[in-house]
Write an enzyme that holds these catalytic residues in place. Structure first.
Site, PDB file in Angstrom:
ATOM      1  CG  ASP A  14      -0.445  -1.282   2.862  1.00 23.58           C
ATOM      2  OD1 ASP A  14      -2.279  -0.529   2.671  1.00 23.58           O
ATOM      3  OD2 ASP A  14       0.637  -1.769   2.749  1.00 23.58           O
ATOM      4  CE  LYS A 101      -1.290  -3.896  -0.083  1.00 28.31           C
ATOM      5  NZ  LYS A 101      -0.324  -3.945   0.923  1.00 28.31           N
ATOM      6  CB  CYS A 149       2.067  -0.506  -0.799  1.00 30.71           C
ATOM      7  SG  CYS A 149       2.274  -2.166  -0.031  1.00 30.71           S
TER       8      CYS A 149
HETATM    9  C1  VGL Z   1       5.032  -1.601   2.527  1.00 30.09           C
HETATM   10  C2  VGL Z   1       7.197  -1.907   3.314  1.00 30.09           C
HETATM   11  C3  VGL Z   1       6.257  -3.399   3.909  1.00 30.09           C
HETATM   12  C4  VGL Z   1       3.652  -0.986   2.203  1.00 30.09           C
HETATM   13  C5  VGL Z   1       4.142  -3.089   3.023  1.00 30.09           C
HETATM   14  O1  VGL Z   1       2.747  -0.875   2.647  1.00 30.09           O
HETATM   15  O2  VGL Z   1       4.627   0.131   1.254  1.00 30.09           O
HETATM   16  N1  VGL Z   1       6.160  -1.454   2.571  1.00 30.09           N
HETATM   17  N2  VGL Z   1       4.849  -3.506   3.684  1.00 30.09           N
END
Ligand code: VGL
Ligand code: ZN
Length: 201
Positions: A14, A101, A149
């Site tokens: 991410d 995802k 994540c």
């Molecule tokens: C994430 C909060 C919401 C992440 C993803 O990638 O850690 N955190 N969605």
């Protein structure tokens, strides 16, 4: 330094504009600082013939994951928008697999499994079969965010029987409550994840 090899995959979690860029809707403090560290790991992994896998949080405009729809988070990483794109300073290797995802309203914290609220169930991503087909038994996890994540991905890796290492200077935390990142690292260490600093090899 023998972190990488053909049985090891580097999971780059991410590293997207909404998390990594200060203009992003869910900017993670310290995210820019890990980019050169992550890029070095990508280079080291490639030298040792490790597989690279990138992930992207990839949400629809409305999802129970967002506060506007009853969830937790500001709108972020909406599929095909600037916020969902990989951060431009990240070394993005064309041809490396990309795992999306949260595309269908699931929470999408782990790169391996997503939680769908209705009906309540865990939905696998293609990551586990991809790693197994590629002969991977061990993963190194870097990216964002430590307390969401990265945590969920590392815990799932252990649960699914992979060895897992998190590079503590190649991750950064949202820290909704101060200390969340440190608590997440302690939790994943207790679950069997190896914590290492990138420089220590
Ligand atoms: C994430 C909060 C919401 C992440 C993803 O990638 O850690 N955190 N969605
Ligand atoms: Zn998200």
């Amino acid at each position: 330094m023998r972190r990488y090899g053909s049985g090891v995959a580097l999971l780059i979690v991410d590293m997207q504009n909404d998390f990594a860029d200060p203009r992003g809707s869910l900017h993670v403090a310290g995210a820019e600082a890990i980019v050169p560290v992550v890029n070095t790991e990508i280079a080291l992994a490639r030298e040792s013939r490790s597989m690279l896998v990138y992930t992207q949080d990839w949400h629809p405009p409305h999802t129970p994951h967002f506060a506007i729809d009853g969830g937790t988070w500001p709108v972020h990483c909406v599929a095909h928008t600037w916020g969902a794109e990989l951060y431009p300073a990240l070394d993005c290797r064309l041809g490396a697999p990309m795992i999306h995802k949260g595309s269908h309203g699931e929470d999408g914290y782990s790169a391996f499994t997503m939680r769908d609220a209705s009906p309540d169930r865990l939905v696998p991503t293609p990551l586990e079969p991809l790693l197994i087909e590629s002969g991977v038994s061990s993963v190194v996890v870097v990216g964002l965010a430590t307390d969401y994540c990265v945590r969920a991905t590392a815990l799932d890796a252990i649960r699914l029987g992979f060895q897992a290492t998190v590079l503590t200077d190649a991750v950064a935390a949202v820290d909704v409550r101060p200390g969340d990142g440190e608590r997440a690292l302690a939790e994943i260490k207790a679950a069997g994840v190896v914590l290492a600093a990138s420089r220590a090899g």
